[in-house]
Design a protein around this motif. Sequence first.
Motif, mmCIF file in Angstrom:
data_model
loop_
_atom_site.group_PDB
_atom_site.id
_atom_site.type_symbol
_atom_site.label_atom_id
_atom_site.label_comp_id
_atom_site.label_asym_id
_atom_site.label_seq_id
_atom_site.Cartn_x
_atom_site.Cartn_y
_atom_site.Cartn_z
ATOM 1 N N TYR A 168 -68.571 -8.481 69.510
ATOM 2 C CA TYR A 168 -68.347 -7.245 70.265
ATOM 3 C C TYR A 168 -67.794 -7.562 71.642
ATOM 4 N N THR A 172 -61.541 -13.855 66.625
ATOM 5 C CA THR A 172 -62.971 -13.842 66.302
ATOM 6 C C THR A 172 -63.636 -15.035 66.977
ATOM 7 N N GLN A 217 -76.404 -10.949 66.124
ATOM 8 C CA GLN A 217 -75.276 -11.502 65.383
ATOM 9 C C GLN A 217 -73.943 -10.970 65.908
ATOM 10 N N ASN A 218 -73.950 -9.766 66.461
ATOM 11 C CA ASN A 218 -72.697 -9.119 66.873
ATOM 12 C C ASN A 218 -72.400 -9.218 68.354
#
Length: 401
Positions: A316, A328, A311-312
């Motif tokens: 990241y 984002t 998910q990151n």
Amino acid sequence: MPLKELEVRYATKRCKDYKLADGQGLYLLVRPTGSRLWRMKYRFDGKEKLLSFGRYPEVTLAQARLRRAEARLALARGEDPGPKAAAPIVSFEVAARAWHDNRASALEPSHAARILSRLERDVFPVLGQRDLKQISAAEILEMLRAVEARGALDVSRRLRQHVSQVYLFAIPQGWASHDPAAGLATLLRPKPRVRHMPRVGVGELPALVRAIHAYDGDEKPRRRAVTRDALMFTLLTWARTNETRLATWQEFEGLDGSAPIWRVPAERMKMEREHIVPLSRQTVDLLKAVRVYSPGHHVFSGDKPGSPISQNTMIYGCYRMGYRGRQTVHGFRGIASTWANEAECYRPDWIEMALAHADRDEVRGAYNSALYLTPRRRMLQQWADYVLSMIEAPQKAAAPG
């Protein structure tokens, strides 16, 4: 399959009796004389019994279904519906199920199921057994306040609409005299303002595109490649994070043809409906390059065999490019939307459909995931041309048109 009104209306007489089944025991008996009679077959205490609901058209299809619903509720309570069939008490649940049955065929099945699920979870336990004519506006508001208390503000507003629609269905049939939910809309808590995800302006897009193209934020070459390509794919397709990270190869069609698409299944969409994304030439080229190092089930596979990126992974990646707090992954959609709306050559409906923002309420009729596919394909191709032109010649980035 349930009967349609036209089937009942134009049922013709034959040389002997025949039946038109509506399901759950209800059927229309057509006699050689041409008379059409509503009947319901059921079992009680191990014996097969028969209910008579009257003659069509004096008793409409909707009214026959209402009486069937009342009979089934009586059976569920362990009561024989026979003695009461002639003078039913119209409870809210009976009316609501009749309303739902009457319109379900015009709705997408998953949407029809959601409506019934909301009623069964929040309305029927409170108001289901009450006589329609005896329910007050204050009682409906109290039920809606309980839904609001758990933070489901959108659900509370939809439930008020459903309750009101049940009454509007019931009033012409004499089951209720007025709609007590009509004046409650202004008393419900408003939805909070939408919090837009951080994003850079369109003017800063060239720097962002070049940063993605040159991404070197991971030590492992394969991880660098998958993060870079997932970010670029998301930017080019206007997808949400989970739509990208959980994408599988079987969802892509026609990659070697003239009209390639990505068919995102309903269970992964925020609006819970299938979404078709037309793919630009650049997106197809990217996918073919990804296929070389990611041949498994997921397009953007993670470090563990058979698993997608986390998910990151992409957010990241934005952090490592220096965009923490400024951009984002979800914000890519905002940049694309701004570009398309400012271009003034794309219709708002095309943009909203490309973002999968199409209104899921039934008032717009049947949902078509391929709606505006041709103009959306042109728009996303021009977006890809615009974005990719920034890599080699950022000072001459193409304008939309």
